[in-house]
Write a protein that holds these residues in place. Sequence first.
Motif, PDB file in Angstrom:
ATOM      1  N   ARG A   1      44.151   4.710  -1.814  1.00 29.17           N
ATOM      2  CA  ARG A   1      44.046   5.896  -2.676  1.00 29.17           C
ATOM      3  C   ARG A   1      43.936   5.498  -4.155  1.00 29.17           C
ATOM      4  NH1 ARG A   1      48.534  10.091  -0.012  1.00 29.17           N
ATOM      5  NH2 ARG A   1      47.201  10.854   1.682  1.00 29.17           N
ATOM      6  N   ALA A   2      44.639   4.425  -4.551  1.00 27.72           N
ATOM      7  CA  ALA A   2      44.537   3.968  -5.939  1.00 27.72           C
ATOM      8  C   ALA A   2      43.107   3.536  -6.241  1.00 27.72           C
ATOM      9  CB  ALA A   2      45.510   2.815  -6.181  1.00 27.72           C
ATOM     10  N   LEU A   3      42.498   2.808  -5.299  1.00 28.03           N
ATOM     11  CA  LEU A   3      41.106   2.374  -5.478  1.00 28.03           C
ATOM     12  C   LEU A   3      40.172   3.583  -5.537  1.00 28.03           C
ATOM     13  CD1 LEU A   3      38.857   0.280  -5.564  1.00 28.03           C
ATOM     14  CD2 LEU A   3      39.008   0.096  -3.068  1.00 28.03           C
ATOM     15  N   GLU A   4      40.403   4.548  -4.653  1.00 28.35           N
ATOM     16  CA  GLU A   4      39.536   5.740  -4.643  1.00 28.35           C
ATOM     17  C   GLU A   4      39.717   6.568  -5.910  1.00 28.35           C
ATOM     18  OE1 GLU A   4      40.747   7.435  -0.955  1.00 28.35           O
ATOM     19  OE2 GLU A   4      39.336   6.247   0.235  1.00 28.35           O
ATOM     20  N   ASP A   5      40.921   6.558  -6.467  1.00 29.64           N
ATOM     21  CA  ASP A   5      41.134   7.273  -7.732  1.00 29.64           C
ATOM     22  C   ASP A   5      40.346   6.600  -8.845  1.00 29.64           C
ATOM     23  OD1 ASP A   5      42.366   9.387  -9.187  1.00 29.64           O
ATOM     24  OD2 ASP A   5      43.800   7.958 -10.030  1.00 29.64           O
ATOM     25  N   ALA A   6      40.273   5.273  -8.792  1.00 27.58           N
ATOM     26  CA  ALA A   6      39.476   4.538  -9.781  1.00 27.58           C
ATOM     27  C   ALA A   6      37.980   4.784  -9.553  1.00 27.58           C
ATOM     28  CB  ALA A   6      39.781   3.044  -9.691  1.00 27.58           C
TER      29      ALA A   6
ATOM     30  N   VAL B   1      45.466   5.613  -9.554  1.00 25.51           N
ATOM     31  CA  VAL B   1      46.809   5.597  -8.956  1.00 25.51           C
ATOM     32  C   VAL B   1      46.751   6.293  -7.597  1.00 25.51           C
ATOM     33  CG1 VAL B   1      47.426   7.685 -10.252  1.00 25.51           C
ATOM     34  CG2 VAL B   1      49.231   6.283  -9.235  1.00 25.51           C
ATOM     35  N   GLY B   2      47.438   5.731  -6.639  1.00 21.36           N
ATOM     36  CA  GLY B   2      47.547   6.332  -5.319  1.00 21.36           C
ATOM     37  C   GLY B   2      48.952   6.829  -5.087  1.00 21.36           C
TER      38      GLY B   2
ATOM     39  N   LEU C   1      55.949   7.100  -3.206  1.00 21.57           N
ATOM     40  CA  LEU C   1      55.360   5.769  -3.366  1.00 21.57           C
ATOM     41  C   LEU C   1      54.113   5.908  -4.218  1.00 21.57           C
ATOM     42  CD1 LEU C   1      54.878   2.747  -2.545  1.00 21.57           C
ATOM     43  CD2 LEU C   1      53.604   3.648  -0.583  1.00 21.57           C
ATOM     44  N   SER C   2      53.936   4.999  -5.168  1.00 23.06           N
ATOM     45  CA  SER C   2      52.699   5.018  -5.956  1.00 23.06           C
ATOM     46  C   SER C   2      52.250   3.591  -6.239  1.00 23.06           C
ATOM     47  CB  SER C   2      52.898   5.786  -7.272  1.00 23.06           C
ATOM     48  OG  SER C   2      53.997   5.277  -8.012  1.00 23.06           O
ATOM     49  N   HIS C   3      50.949   3.378  -6.116  1.00 22.63           N
ATOM     50  CA  HIS C   3      50.316   2.103  -6.457  1.00 22.63           C
ATOM     51  C   HIS C   3      49.404   2.366  -7.646  1.00 22.63           C
ATOM     52  CE1 HIS C   3      50.760   0.000  -2.247  1.00 22.63           C
ATOM     53  NE2 HIS C   3      51.904   0.465  -2.718  1.00 22.63           N
ATOM     54  N   TRP C   4      49.543   1.519  -8.681  1.00 24.47           N
ATOM     55  CA  TRP C   4      48.818   1.711  -9.937  1.00 24.47           C
ATOM     56  C   TRP C   4      47.884   0.533 -10.144  1.00 24.47           C
ATOM     57  CZ3 TRP C   4      50.561   5.975 -13.137  1.00 24.47           C
ATOM     58  CH2 TRP C   4      51.660   6.655 -12.595  1.00 24.47           C
ATOM     59  N   LEU C   5      46.591   0.814 -10.298  1.00 25.51           N
ATOM     60  CA  LEU C   5      45.563  -0.225 -10.343  1.00 25.51           C
ATOM     61  C   LEU C   5      44.755  -0.133 -11.639  1.00 25.51           C
ATOM     62  CD1 LEU C   5      43.438  -2.272  -9.032  1.00 25.51           C
ATOM     63  CD2 LEU C   5      42.327  -0.213  -8.099  1.00 25.51           C
ATOM     64  N   ARG C   6      44.522  -1.304 -12.258  1.00 36.48           N
ATOM     65  CA  ARG C   6      43.533  -1.414 -13.333  1.00 36.48           C
ATOM     66  C   ARG C   6      42.593  -2.547 -12.982  1.00 36.48           C
ATOM     67  NH1 ARG C   6      44.593  -3.150 -18.057  1.00 36.48           N
ATOM     68  NH2 ARG C   6      46.785  -3.776 -17.867  1.00 36.48           N
ATOM     69  N   THR C   7      41.289  -2.335 -13.172  1.00 37.20           N
ATOM     70  CA  THR C   7      40.317  -3.398 -12.900  1.00 37.20           C
ATOM     71  C   THR C   7      39.747  -3.927 -14.218  1.00 37.20           C
ATOM     72  OG1 THR C   7      38.471  -1.831 -12.696  1.00 37.20           O
ATOM     73  CG2 THR C   7      39.669  -2.392 -10.689  1.00 37.20           C
TER      74      THR C   7
END
Length: 561
Positions: A85-90, A465-466, A475-481
Motif C-alpha cells: 500500500r505504501a508503494l501504491e500510495d507513491a 504511506v500504507g 500499522l503504517s509503512h512510510w516510503l520515500r524513493t
Amino acid sequence: MSQSIKTAQSNYTGSVVVDPLTRIEGHLRVEVEVENGKIKEARSCGTLFRGLEIILKGRDPRDAQHFTQRTCGVCTYIHGLASTRALEDAINKPIPANATFIRNLVLGMQFLHDHVVHFYHLHALDFVDVTAALQADPAKAAKIAASISKRKVTADDYKAVQAKLKAFVDSGQLGPFTNAYFLGGHPAYQLDPEVNLIATADYLKALHVQVEAARGMAVFGAKNPHTQFTVGGGVTCYEALTLARINEFREIYKKTKDFIEQYYIPDLLAVAEGYKNWASFGGTQHFMAFGEFPAAGGERDLNSRWLKPGVIYNRMITDAQKFDPTKIAEHVRHSWYKGDKAMSPYQDETRPAFTQLGDKDRYSWLKAPRYDNRAVETGPLAQMLVAYAQNHKTVKPLVDHVLKSLSVGHGALFSTLGRTVARGIETLAIAQRVETWLNEYEANIGKGDKKIAADYETPKNAKGVGFLNAPRGGLSHWLRTDENGKIANFQLVVPTTWNLGPRDGKNVPGAAEEALVGTPVADPKRPVEILRTIHSFDPCIACAVHVIDGQTNEVHKFKVL
C-alpha cells in the motif's frame, strides 16, 4: 460491574522484572515497581533490535514487502500488504476492484486466525487453570456449555478431555504447561473448575481450527506465512478467479466462523464473567484506529473502509475525532537510538545507540510514536471504540450485547478485560462480514471483470504511506524513493511501538506502561497480573520467563504457558 469478586493482592513492595515476557512475538522485558501490592510505575523494554529500515535502504521498493513480512512470525501478510500500500500510495494510481476484494478476504481470514490463536493459546491461560479442570464435574460442564451456545457436547466428551489431561499431568511431561503460574494453585485464578474444563477442551479444539484458518489464507495467498500474491497494482493469484478456489475458501471460512460463534465468543463471555473485577484494571485514556477493509476501487481511501479510522481522547466514546496522518511523530528520547527530537516517519532516522539493559533513561529498542503529542492505544479495543462512537451498524449492537450479557457499563471497556472482550467482538464482526465480501467478489467476477492487477512503474522521488489496521492495531509503512526509484527511506510504525513503546520526549509513558499502573500483584514471584495486561495487547509466541527480585537479585525461572 459485579463487586462480588475479591481481587487477590499481596502487601509486597519492591521491584519485579519479567524478562523475557513470553507468549509474544519478539523479545520484551517489563520492569515494574510495586507498592503495597499494586504497581505504581512500569517500563516496557523492547530488547530486540530489528533494523529492517536500514536493510531496506537502496533496494527496489517492490521488494520491501518480502523483507517486511519477516518482521513478524504471525502477521506476515499484513506487513506485506502495508508495504504494498505504501508503494501504491507513491504510485498514486488505482488498483482493480478484484484485487481489493481478494486482499480483504485474506486479511479477514488473518484476523480470524490471529484472534483465535491469541485468545486460546496466548492469553486464556492467564485466566484459565488447566489443572483445575481435573476437579470439574463433566456433567455440570456439559450443562454449562449447552447453556452458552448451540455446540453439541456431552459429559463423556469432557470426561475424555479430563482423561487426556490426567495422563498428561501424571506423566510429569507437562510440555508447554511446565512451571505454569497456576500449578499448585494461585490466588489470582478465579474460574470454577467446570469453566476451566470447558476452556481447556476448547483450547485443544482451537489448535485444529487455527490450522484451518491459516489454510484459508493460503487458498488465495499461495502459502502462509509469508504470502506471495500482492504486487504494487493488485494481486497475482489468478487461480482466485476460479470457482474451485472460491468454494475452497468458502468451506474453510464457514468452519472457522462456526467455531467463532459457537465456541470462541461463548467461551470468552464465560471467562469474562469470572473475571469482571478485571474491568477495573489495565485501562488507558486515548485511542487511535486506522480503519480497515477498503471498498472495491477505493484501496487508498481510508474513509472508504468498512471500519473507519478515528481517534478518541480521554475515553470520550461519544466524540470520535477524524484521523489526521500528519499528527503522527516518533520519539526516541528514551530509546536506544541517537537523537532527542520527535520526527515524522517520512523524515525519521534509525541510528542505534545502545546503552545498557536496566538503564532507566534510555531503555528500549522500541521508538515511541505519538499522535497529536499523546500516547494512544491501538488495536481491537481502539477500533471497536471508534466504530461504536461512529454508530457502526455491525459493531455497536455487538458491543451493547456483550455489555448487557456481562451486566457491565461502558466504563468496563477501558480495562484489561475490555481489551480482551473487544478482540472477540472484532473477530465476530469480521467473521460475519467476510461472507458479504465473498459474495460481492463472486458477483463481480460473474459480471465479467477478471482483472486483478495493473502494471505500474516504480516512481522516482516519490513518497507514500500504507495504513493498515492489523489484528494488533494500527500499522503504517512510510516510503520515500530517490532519483533512481530506489528506497531512500523506509520506516515501519507498528502496533507494538504504539502500545508497548517507552516514554516520549515529555516523559509520558507508553500505553502499556500506563495500563499497568494500579494493577494488583498477588504473588511477586508469579506475577500473572502483568502477563494479563501485557498479553491483552496481543504480543505472541512462548518461551520462558525469568522473574528477578530487584532487591535480592534472586532469579526465579518459570516456563510460561
